[in-house]
Design an enzyme around this catalytic site. Structure first.
Site, PDB file in Angstrom:
ATOM      1  N   ASP A 162       0.825  -1.208   0.000  1.00  0.00           N
ATOM      2  CA  ASP A 162       0.000   0.000   0.000  1.00  0.00           C
ATOM      3  C   ASP A 162       0.864   1.265   0.000  1.00  0.00           C
ATOM      4  O   ASP A 162       0.668   2.148   0.825  1.00  0.00           O
ATOM      5  CB  ASP A 162      -0.898  -0.072   1.249  1.00  0.00           C
ATOM      6  CG  ASP A 162      -1.872   1.086   1.345  1.00  0.00           C
ATOM      7  OD1 ASP A 162      -2.329   1.572   0.303  1.00  0.00           O
ATOM      8  OD2 ASP A 162      -2.151   1.509   2.492  1.00  0.00           O
ATOM      9  N   ASN A 414       6.598  -7.579   6.764  1.00  0.00           N
ATOM     10  CA  ASN A 414       5.357  -6.930   7.182  1.00  0.00           C
ATOM     11  C   ASN A 414       4.161  -7.691   6.643  1.00  0.00           C
ATOM     12  O   ASN A 414       4.019  -7.859   5.421  1.00  0.00           O
ATOM     13  CB  ASN A 414       5.290  -5.497   6.656  1.00  0.00           C
ATOM     14  CG  ASN A 414       3.993  -4.807   7.086  1.00  0.00           C
ATOM     15  OD1 ASN A 414       3.823  -4.481   8.253  1.00  0.00           O
ATOM     16  ND2 ASN A 414       3.071  -4.613   6.151  1.00  0.00           N
ATOM     17  N   GLU A 415       3.320  -8.141   7.558  1.00  0.00           N
ATOM     18  CA  GLU A 415       2.041  -8.764   7.223  1.00  0.00           C
ATOM     19  C   GLU A 415       2.114  -9.860   6.173  1.00  0.00           C
ATOM     20  O   GLU A 415       1.315  -9.888   5.221  1.00  0.00           O
ATOM     21  CB  GLU A 415       1.024  -7.703   6.785  1.00  0.00           C
ATOM     22  CG  GLU A 415       0.708  -6.710   7.884  1.00  0.00           C
ATOM     23  CD  GLU A 415      -0.526  -5.861   7.602  1.00  0.00           C
ATOM     24  OE1 GLU A 415      -0.959  -5.807   6.434  1.00  0.00           O
ATOM     25  OE2 GLU A 415      -1.064  -5.273   8.550  1.00  0.00           O
ATOM     26  N   ASN A 468      -0.450  -5.523  13.707  1.00  0.00           N
ATOM     27  CA  ASN A 468      -1.131  -4.418  13.019  1.00  0.00           C
ATOM     28  C   ASN A 468      -2.628  -4.666  13.144  1.00  0.00           C
ATOM     29  O   ASN A 468      -3.127  -5.683  12.649  1.00  0.00           O
ATOM     30  CB  ASN A 468      -0.774  -4.401  11.530  1.00  0.00           C
ATOM     31  CG  ASN A 468       0.676  -4.016  11.281  1.00  0.00           C
ATOM     32  OD1 ASN A 468       1.386  -3.623  12.199  1.00  0.00           O
ATOM     33  ND2 ASN A 468       1.100  -4.117  10.029  1.00  0.00           N
ATOM     34  N   TYR A 470      -6.679  -2.972  12.948  1.00  0.00           N
ATOM     35  CA  TYR A 470      -7.508  -1.852  12.498  1.00  0.00           C
ATOM     36  C   TYR A 470      -8.939  -1.950  12.989  1.00  0.00           C
ATOM     37  O   TYR A 470      -9.874  -1.706  12.232  1.00  0.00           O
ATOM     38  CB  TYR A 470      -7.421  -1.740  10.969  1.00  0.00           C
ATOM     39  CG  TYR A 470      -6.079  -1.192  10.546  1.00  0.00           C
ATOM     40  CD1 TYR A 470      -5.829   0.173  10.626  1.00  0.00           C
ATOM     41  CD2 TYR A 470      -5.061  -2.033  10.129  1.00  0.00           C
ATOM     42  CE1 TYR A 470      -4.591   0.698  10.277  1.00  0.00           C
ATOM     43  CE2 TYR A 470      -3.822  -1.518   9.774  1.00  0.00           C
ATOM     44  CZ  TYR A 470      -3.592  -0.150   9.860  1.00  0.00           C
ATOM     45  OH  TYR A 470      -2.366   0.361   9.519  1.00  0.00           O
ATOM     46  N   TYR A 474     -11.035  -0.964   9.454  1.00  0.00           N
ATOM     47  CA  TYR A 474     -11.407  -1.986   8.467  1.00  0.00           C
ATOM     48  C   TYR A 474     -12.467  -2.939   9.012  1.00  0.00           C
ATOM     49  O   TYR A 474     -13.186  -3.580   8.250  1.00  0.00           O
ATOM     50  CB  TYR A 474     -10.182  -2.778   7.997  1.00  0.00           C
ATOM     51  CG  TYR A 474      -9.216  -1.944   7.180  1.00  0.00           C
ATOM     52  CD1 TYR A 474      -9.639  -1.316   6.017  1.00  0.00           C
ATOM     53  CD2 TYR A 474      -7.894  -1.796   7.569  1.00  0.00           C
ATOM     54  CE1 TYR A 474      -8.764  -0.545   5.263  1.00  0.00           C
ATOM     55  CE2 TYR A 474      -7.012  -1.040   6.815  1.00  0.00           C
ATOM     56  CZ  TYR A 474      -7.454  -0.417   5.667  1.00  0.00           C
ATOM     57  OH  TYR A 474      -6.594   0.343   4.922  1.00  0.00           O
ATOM     58  N   GLU A 506       0.874  -1.128  14.112  1.00  0.00           N
ATOM     59  CA  GLU A 506      -0.055  -0.323  13.308  1.00  0.00           C
ATOM     60  C   GLU A 506      -1.424  -0.337  13.968  1.00  0.00           C
ATOM     61  O   GLU A 506      -1.898  -1.392  14.387  1.00  0.00           O
ATOM     62  CB  GLU A 506      -0.213  -0.871  11.869  1.00  0.00           C
ATOM     63  CG  GLU A 506       1.004  -0.672  10.990  1.00  0.00           C
ATOM     64  CD  GLU A 506       0.801  -1.124   9.542  1.00  0.00           C
ATOM     65  OE1 GLU A 506      -0.365  -1.155   9.076  1.00  0.00           O
ATOM     66  OE2 GLU A 506       1.798  -1.459   8.889  1.00  0.00           O
ATOM     67  N   TRP A 551      -0.212   3.917  12.826  1.00  0.00           N
ATOM     68  CA  TRP A 551      -0.156   4.023  11.375  1.00  0.00           C
ATOM     69  C   TRP A 551      -1.002   5.218  10.998  1.00  0.00           C
ATOM     70  O   TRP A 551      -2.202   5.175  11.222  1.00  0.00           O
ATOM     71  CB  TRP A 551      -0.705   2.758  10.707  1.00  0.00           C
ATOM     72  CG  TRP A 551      -0.342   2.690   9.255  1.00  0.00           C
ATOM     73  CD1 TRP A 551      -1.159   2.904   8.186  1.00  0.00           C
ATOM     74  CD2 TRP A 551       0.948   2.389   8.729  1.00  0.00           C
ATOM     75  NE1 TRP A 551      -0.455   2.768   7.018  1.00  0.00           N
ATOM     76  CE2 TRP A 551       0.844   2.457   7.320  1.00  0.00           C
ATOM     77  CE3 TRP A 551       2.203   2.093   9.296  1.00  0.00           C
ATOM     78  CZ2 TRP A 551       1.926   2.231   6.467  1.00  0.00           C
ATOM     79  CZ3 TRP A 551       3.262   1.862   8.461  1.00  0.00           C
ATOM     80  CH2 TRP A 551       3.109   1.932   7.066  1.00  0.00           C
ATOM     81  N   LYS A 570      -3.930   7.989   6.691  1.00  0.00           N
ATOM     82  CA  LYS A 570      -3.885   7.649   8.119  1.00  0.00           C
ATOM     83  C   LYS A 570      -2.860   8.474   8.881  1.00  0.00           C
ATOM     84  O   LYS A 570      -2.639   8.264  10.076  1.00  0.00           O
ATOM     85  CB  LYS A 570      -3.636   6.155   8.306  1.00  0.00           C
ATOM     86  CG  LYS A 570      -4.804   5.307   7.788  1.00  0.00           C
ATOM     87  CD  LYS A 570      -4.729   3.864   8.208  1.00  0.00           C
ATOM     88  CE  LYS A 570      -5.830   3.057   7.550  1.00  0.00           C
ATOM     89  NZ  LYS A 570      -5.675   2.896   6.083  1.00  0.00           N
TER      90      LYS A 570
HETATM   91  C1  GCB Z   1      -1.445  -2.355   6.740  1.00  0.00           C
HETATM   92  C2  GCB Z   1      -0.143  -2.278   6.038  1.00  0.00           C
HETATM   93  C3  GCB Z   1       0.205  -0.871   5.605  1.00  0.00           C
HETATM   94  C4  GCB Z   1      -1.042  -0.190   5.054  1.00  0.00           C
HETATM   95  C5  GCB Z   1      -2.070  -0.133   6.150  1.00  0.00           C
HETATM   96  C6  GCB Z   1      -3.374   0.531   5.719  1.00  0.00           C
HETATM   97  O1  GCB Z   1      -1.748  -3.262   7.445  1.00  0.00           O
HETATM   98  O2  GCB Z   1       0.917  -2.815   6.790  1.00  0.00           O
HETATM   99  O3  GCB Z   1       1.219  -0.924   4.648  1.00  0.00           O
HETATM  100  O4  GCB Z   1      -0.764   1.076   4.546  1.00  0.00           O
HETATM  101  O5  GCB Z   1      -2.384  -1.404   6.574  1.00  0.00           O
HETATM  102  O6  GCB Z   1      -3.494   1.742   5.875  1.00  0.00           O
HETATM  103  O7  GCB Z   1      -4.241  -0.157   5.206  1.00  0.00           O
END
Ligand code: GCB
Length: 594
Positions: A162, A414-415, A468, A470, A474, A506, A551, A570
């Protein structure tokens, strides 16, 4: 790999400035040997910079394939007899370089340095042509992975992360000298015992008989506190001034090679911070004191320059972090410029240092939930060759950054997909390799929300858990009561299963600066504050949580997409580094500011 420095025996010359630049849309540059002549139809371009946003030209911004850079440099006569090196601090994602008509180096990987000995190729006292072909293509075998699609309208680069696929000569290009017989590498590992400190050192030499190796450790005022001779050993420092978060106290390890002459054959100075790092149960200890990470996942990203290193922007970003009271950041999602780590060393900022292995997860699309229709690990996708490239990326990261006191964790991906037997087979040797390369630091990877504690099958291979999450963005979008309940339940499962320190690497919410609401409304400044505060309430209730890195630091560029509003929003700061409401809230939390 040592960073070039000016010393009594070494000299550097930066090749930064305006170079000639040409796209190679048909890929014919190599067959036509473009390095043998001035680039035809070239435009001038700044180095360092991503090339994508420099011109008002979509064919440059969206180019797929090689671009060519060229400059010329006069090599001083006085460099006769020296070992002359051409070094690129980074070329994204791969490069081939020529000096005059001779190919001198090829390198794969966009964020680590590479160099060539050009002593026998350059003409002294004359202009020498330097040409570089830089390739921005990502494939299933590159780190990060991607693939190029042939469409009726031309080539399109597809990728699974991303952030925008910026490319070019992102960091300084150097011509520098060392003596023929020279210090090739240094490794230090530091320890603390009561009021004393130790520096275990190892000197690697090359280019013939090194003579006598003398090392001296000097404090920040330049006073010698320890000395030794020989290629390896341990120095002890009475009444040590330790490096610690918030105070980047640095000694200097001065290494000299002595022959029969009255001055050293080679001399090199390495900044050294004496500190320890270890994990103990659910605690993360720096100098045997519990450390709680506050700060951000960042990007090297700004308008016009893209991913290029820029000292003004770097110092400003650190100043903003200091204003907030942030004590750390992660080099998401690739190794940053060495200037950044040196600055963090000197200012006591703690770093989680990450490889460019992002997007090894076909359950995500551009970093966002939504499957790609590929299988992550297969002969045709992420395979043994990808794993080898990943191993090489880890090696180059550790080789470059092993001596930085600011680096306290290696993040090897990462992820990635981490909930299948294939993912375990892929990561087990990589985790082991990282430990072998550096037994002195904790190793981790950053876990994705798709692989919670009951699905993840690789976290036992690592020392820390980096999550990470959200909730409130999300998932549970707009419902922070559910988000708080679900986040806390999930963390509870990790605590129960692993009993390791948890760093939230994150969490956050996209926020359009200037958008406001009196009720909880995603995208507004108030909602970003609410999401962060909700997460903080949960973190504060759980002892195993030892860090919060939001993040993101600032809004940043991404590939176009309906989930992105002119990039990822973000940021706690806008892309031009203006604070959103969340910045003021964080300052109160981290700085205890009124
Ligand atoms: C994540 C990723 C990061 C993205 C972020 C997002 O989990 O590690 O690279 O930018 O989410 O904002 O969706």
């Amino acid at each position: 790999m040592l960073r070039p420095r000016d010393t009594p025996t070494r000299e550097r010359r930066s090749l930064n400035g305006l170079w000639d630049f040409a796209l190679d849309p048909s890929g014919g540059g190599r067959a036509a040997a473009w390095w043998t002549q001035p680039l035809t139809g070239a435009r001038q371009i700044p180095v360092p910079a991503s090339y994508n946003d420099i011109f008002a030209d979509a064919s440059v911004r969206d180019h797929v394939g090689e671009v060519w850079y060229q400059t010329s440099v006069r090599v001083p006569e006085r460099w006769a007899g020296a070992r002359i090196m051409l070094r690129f601090d980074a070329a994204t994602h791969r490069a081939t370089a020529w000096v005059n008509d001779v190919q001198v180096v090829e390198h794969e990987g966009g964020y680590t340095p590479f160099e060539a000995d050009v002593s026998d190729i350059v003409e002294l006292g004359a202009e020498n042509r330097i040409t570089v072909a830089v390739d921005n293509r990502l494939s299933w075998q590159s780190i990060p992975p991607g693939y190029v699609e042939e469409t009726p309208d031309g080539l399109r680069q597809r990728y699974f992360h991303d952030f925008f696929n910026y490319a070019g000569l992102h960091r300084t290009v150097w011509l520098y000298t060392t003596p023929r017989s020279h210090v090739a590498d240094l490794t230090v590992v530091t320890g603390l015992e009561g009021a004393g400190g130790t520096v275990t050192y190892q000197v690697e030499t090359a280019g013939g008989d090194p003579g006598e190796i003398r090392v001296a450790l000097r404090d920040a005022e330049g006073a010698e506190v320890a000395r030794a001779t020989g290629g390896s050993g341990e120095l002890t420092v009475e009444g040590v001034h330790a490096w610690r978060p918030g105070e980047g106290y640095l000694y200097e390890l001065a290494v000299e090679l002595w022959g029969a002459g009255a001055s050293p054959v080679d001399a090199y100075g390495l900044p050294v911070g004496i500190r320890t790092v270890r994990v103990d149960g659910i605690r993360f200890l720096i100098n045997d004191e519990p450390f709680y990470f506050t700060g951000f996942g960042k990007h090297e990203d700004s308008a016009v320059r893209g991913k290029a290193h820029d000292d003004a922007l770097m110092v400003h970003d650190f100043a903003l972090m200091e204003w907030l009271g942030a004590n750390s950041f992660r080099t998401s999602h690739y190794p940053y410029a060495e200037e950044v780590l040196e600055y963090a060393d000197r200012h006591g900022i703690v770093v989680i240092d990450e490889t460019p292995a992002v997007g090894i997860n076909m359950g995500l699309s551009g970093g966002i939930f939504g499957a790609q229709g590929f299988t992550t690990f297969s002969e045709e996708t992420v395979n043994a060759a990808t794993q080898e490239a990943h191993r090489q990326a880890i090696r180059e990261l550790v080789a470059r950054d092993k001596n930085h006191p600011c680096v306290v964790v290696w993040s090897i991906a990462n992820e990635p997909e981490s909930d299948t037997p294939e993912s375990r087979a892929y990561f087990e040797p990589l985790a082991a390799e990282t430990r072998r390369l550096d037994p002195s630091r904790p190793v981790g990877f950053v876990n994705v929300m798709l692989a919670p504690a009951d699905k993840d099958v690789i976290s036992d291979l690592f020392d820390v858990l980096m999550l990470n999450r959200y909730y409130g963005w999300y998932v549970d979008t707009g419902d922070l009561a559910a988000a708080e309940r679900n986040l806390e339940a999930e963390v509870g499962a990790w605590v129960e299963k692993h009993g390791k320190p948890i760093i939230f690497t994150e969490y956050g919410a996209d926020t359009v600066a200037g958008l406001h609401s009196v009720t909880p409304n995603p995208w507004t400044e108030e909602y970003q504050v609410d999401v962060l505060e909700m997460c903080h309430r949960v973190f504060d209730r759980i002892d195993a949580v030892v860090g919060e890195q939001i993040w993101h630091f600032a809004d940043f560029a991404t590939a176009p997409g309906i989930m992105r509003v002119d990039g990822n929003r973000k940021g706690v700061f806008t892309r031009d580094r203006r604070p959103k409401a969340a910045a003021h809230m964080l300052r109160k939390r981290w700085q205890n500011a009124p």
